[in-house]
Design a protein around this motif. Structure first.
Motif, PDB file in Angstrom:
ATOM      1  N   GLU A  95     -31.679 -37.064  19.096  1.00  0.00           N
ATOM      2  CA  GLU A  95     -31.267 -36.567  18.104  1.00  0.00           C
ATOM      3  C   GLU A  95     -29.699 -36.059  18.073  1.00  0.00           C
ATOM      4  OE1 GLU A  95     -32.823 -32.598  17.246  1.00  0.00           O
ATOM      5  OE2 GLU A  95     -33.716 -32.593  19.166  1.00  0.00           O
ATOM      6  N   TYR A  96     -28.834 -36.273  16.893  1.00  0.00           N
ATOM      7  CA  TYR A  96     -27.553 -35.939  17.097  1.00  0.00           C
ATOM      8  C   TYR A  96     -27.219 -34.852  16.089  1.00  0.00           C
ATOM      9  CZ  TYR A  96     -26.781 -38.354  12.909  1.00  0.00           C
ATOM     10  OH  TYR A  96     -26.716 -38.809  11.697  1.00  0.00           O
ATOM     11  N   GLU A  97     -26.132 -34.097  16.607  1.00  0.00           N
ATOM     12  CA  GLU A  97     -25.763 -33.032  15.612  1.00  0.00           C
ATOM     13  C   GLU A  97     -24.035 -33.211  15.416  1.00  0.00           C
ATOM     14  OE1 GLU A  97     -26.106 -29.083  16.717  1.00  0.00           O
ATOM     15  OE2 GLU A  97     -24.899 -29.270  18.590  1.00  0.00           O
ATOM     16  N   LEU A  98     -23.447 -34.257  16.126  1.00  0.00           N
ATOM     17  CA  LEU A  98     -21.996 -34.371  15.690  1.00  0.00           C
ATOM     18  C   LEU A  98     -21.727 -36.052  16.309  1.00  0.00           C
ATOM     19  CD1 LEU A  98     -19.093 -33.251  15.234  1.00  0.00           C
ATOM     20  CD2 LEU A  98     -19.018 -32.715  17.668  1.00  0.00           C
ATOM     21  N   VAL A  99     -20.972 -36.555  15.538  1.00  0.00           N
ATOM     22  CA  VAL A  99     -20.361 -37.892  15.592  1.00  0.00           C
ATOM     23  C   VAL A  99     -18.935 -37.784  15.395  1.00  0.00           C
ATOM     24  CG1 VAL A  99     -20.670 -40.183  15.270  1.00  0.00           C
ATOM     25  CG2 VAL A  99     -22.512 -38.732  15.193  1.00  0.00           C
ATOM     26  N   MET A 100     -18.157 -38.479  16.198  1.00  0.00           N
ATOM     27  CA  MET A 100     -16.477 -38.427  15.814  1.00  0.00           C
ATOM     28  C   MET A 100     -16.251 -39.732  16.186  1.00  0.00           C
ATOM     29  SD  MET A 100     -15.565 -34.827  17.238  1.00  0.00           S
ATOM     30  CE  MET A 100     -13.800 -34.617  16.699  1.00  0.00           C
ATOM     31  N   ALA A 101     -15.069 -40.377  15.623  1.00  0.00           N
ATOM     32  CA  ALA A 101     -14.580 -41.492  15.757  1.00  0.00           C
ATOM     33  C   ALA A 101     -13.180 -41.536  15.909  1.00  0.00           C
ATOM     34  CB  ALA A 101     -15.058 -42.729  14.845  1.00  0.00           C
ATOM     35  N   GLN A 102     -12.417 -42.261  16.886  1.00  0.00           N
ATOM     36  CA  GLN A 102     -10.940 -42.386  16.625  1.00  0.00           C
ATOM     37  C   GLN A 102     -10.696 -43.921  17.217  1.00  0.00           C
ATOM     38  OE1 GLN A 102      -8.616 -39.762  19.027  1.00  0.00           O
ATOM     39  NE2 GLN A 102      -6.618 -40.691  18.452  1.00  0.00           N
ATOM     40  N   GLY A 103     -10.365 -44.684  16.345  1.00  0.00           N
ATOM     41  CA  GLY A 103     -10.075 -46.273  16.645  1.00  0.00           C
ATOM     42  C   GLY A 103     -11.334 -46.625  17.110  1.00  0.00           C
ATOM     43  N   ASP A 104     -11.156 -47.375  18.207  1.00  0.00           N
ATOM     44  CA  ASP A 104     -12.509 -48.090  18.763  1.00  0.00           C
ATOM     45  C   ASP A 104     -13.299 -47.161  19.383  1.00  0.00           C
ATOM     46  OD1 ASP A 104     -10.978 -47.891  21.050  1.00  0.00           O
ATOM     47  OD2 ASP A 104     -11.026 -49.963  21.627  1.00  0.00           O
ATOM     48  N   MET A 105     -12.986 -45.970  19.732  1.00  0.00           N
ATOM     49  CA  MET A 105     -13.952 -44.926  20.324  1.00  0.00           C
ATOM     50  C   MET A 105     -14.702 -44.110  19.347  1.00  0.00           C
ATOM     51  SD  MET A 105     -13.207 -45.596  23.647  1.00  0.00           S
ATOM     52  CE  MET A 105     -13.945 -44.305  24.305  1.00  0.00           C
ATOM     53  N   VAL A 106     -16.280 -43.987  19.917  1.00  0.00           N
ATOM     54  CA  VAL A 106     -17.097 -43.191  19.172  1.00  0.00           C
ATOM     55  C   VAL A 106     -17.630 -41.931  20.049  1.00  0.00           C
ATOM     56  CG1 VAL A 106     -19.112 -42.901  17.638  1.00  0.00           C
ATOM     57  CG2 VAL A 106     -17.535 -44.735  17.439  1.00  0.00           C
ATOM     58  N   MET A 107     -17.797 -40.660  19.788  1.00  0.00           N
ATOM     59  CA  MET A 107     -18.350 -39.809  20.646  1.00  0.00           C
ATOM     60  C   MET A 107     -19.499 -39.223  19.908  1.00  0.00           C
ATOM     61  SD  MET A 107     -17.212 -35.889  21.447  1.00  0.00           S
ATOM     62  CE  MET A 107     -17.668 -35.402  19.860  1.00  0.00           C
ATOM     63  N   VAL A 108     -20.755 -39.160  20.651  1.00  0.00           N
ATOM     64  CA  VAL A 108     -21.872 -38.524  19.908  1.00  0.00           C
ATOM     65  C   VAL A 108     -22.493 -37.332  20.694  1.00  0.00           C
ATOM     66  CG1 VAL A 108     -24.184 -38.898  19.319  1.00  0.00           C
ATOM     67  CG2 VAL A 108     -22.877 -40.849  19.268  1.00  0.00           C
ATOM     68  N   ARG A 109     -22.583 -36.094  20.417  1.00  0.00           N
ATOM     69  CA  ARG A 109     -23.094 -35.051  20.808  1.00  0.00           C
ATOM     70  C   ARG A 109     -24.613 -34.911  20.346  1.00  0.00           C
ATOM     71  NH1 ARG A 109     -24.353 -29.737  20.373  1.00  0.00           N
ATOM     72  NH2 ARG A 109     -24.129 -28.381  22.117  1.00  0.00           N
ATOM     73  N   GLY A 110     -25.325 -35.049  21.200  1.00  0.00           N
ATOM     74  CA  GLY A 110     -26.811 -35.004  21.016  1.00  0.00           C
ATOM     75  C   GLY A 110     -27.694 -34.542  21.985  1.00  0.00           C
ATOM     76  N   ARG A 111     -29.088 -34.655  21.569  1.00  0.00           N
ATOM     77  CA  ARG A 111     -30.082 -33.975  22.400  1.00  0.00           C
ATOM     78  C   ARG A 111     -31.093 -35.032  22.842  1.00  0.00           C
ATOM     79  NH1 ARG A 111     -34.713 -30.980  21.318  1.00  0.00           N
ATOM     80  NH2 ARG A 111     -35.122 -29.379  22.745  1.00  0.00           N
TER      81      ARG A 111
END
Length: 134
Positions: A64-80
């Motif tokens: 499950e995730y609670e935060l998704v961020m993107a910048q250019g070709d990079m994506v960050m997912v904070r999840g459990r």
């Protein structure tokens, strides 16, 4: 946020749901590059290293995730990640580089989720509740 960044976020979330929650390996292949580069110290190289790890985990594994961020070709997912038969769920931040619409490269930071008793901050690591209160 650009349209490409929004698309990259959607690709990553769909990929994670397909692999970790649905366990649909054939469908997941379309999201991970055949040349996928794995930087995690806990996962064998390449797309097959990741798929083999997921295959080795119990069928009730969930992401499950609670935060998704993107910048250019990079994506960050904070999840459990839960249901993996470990002592506690994992809180993970996954960093993914997207190339030509597929996941091309991955880094992560993972730690076990703290209980209320273990948390020196007295705050949950994920969401609004401690794991024993869910």
């Amino acid at each position: 946020m650009s349209a490409l960044e929004e698309k990259n976020k959607a690709v990553v979330l769909d990929a994670f749901d397909t692999l970790f929650n649905k366990r649909d390996y054939a469908a997941a292949e379309r999201f991970w590059s055949p040349g996928y580069i794995q930087h995690s110290a806990h996962i064998a190289p390449g797309r097959e290293g990741l798929f083999d790890l997921v295959r080795s985990l119990p069928p009730d594994l969930r992401h499950e995730y609670e935060l998704v961020m993107a910048q250019g070709d990079m994506v960050m997912v904070r999840g459990r990640f839960s249901g993996h038969a470990q002592a506690a769920p994992w809180i993970a931040v996954d960093f993914l580089r997207i190339q030509d619409g597929v996941l091309a490269e991955h880094w992560d930071v993972i730690e076990q989720e703290a209980t209320r008793e273990q948390s020196l901050s007295h705050l949950p690591m994920y969401g609004d509740h401690f794991p024993e209160e869910r």
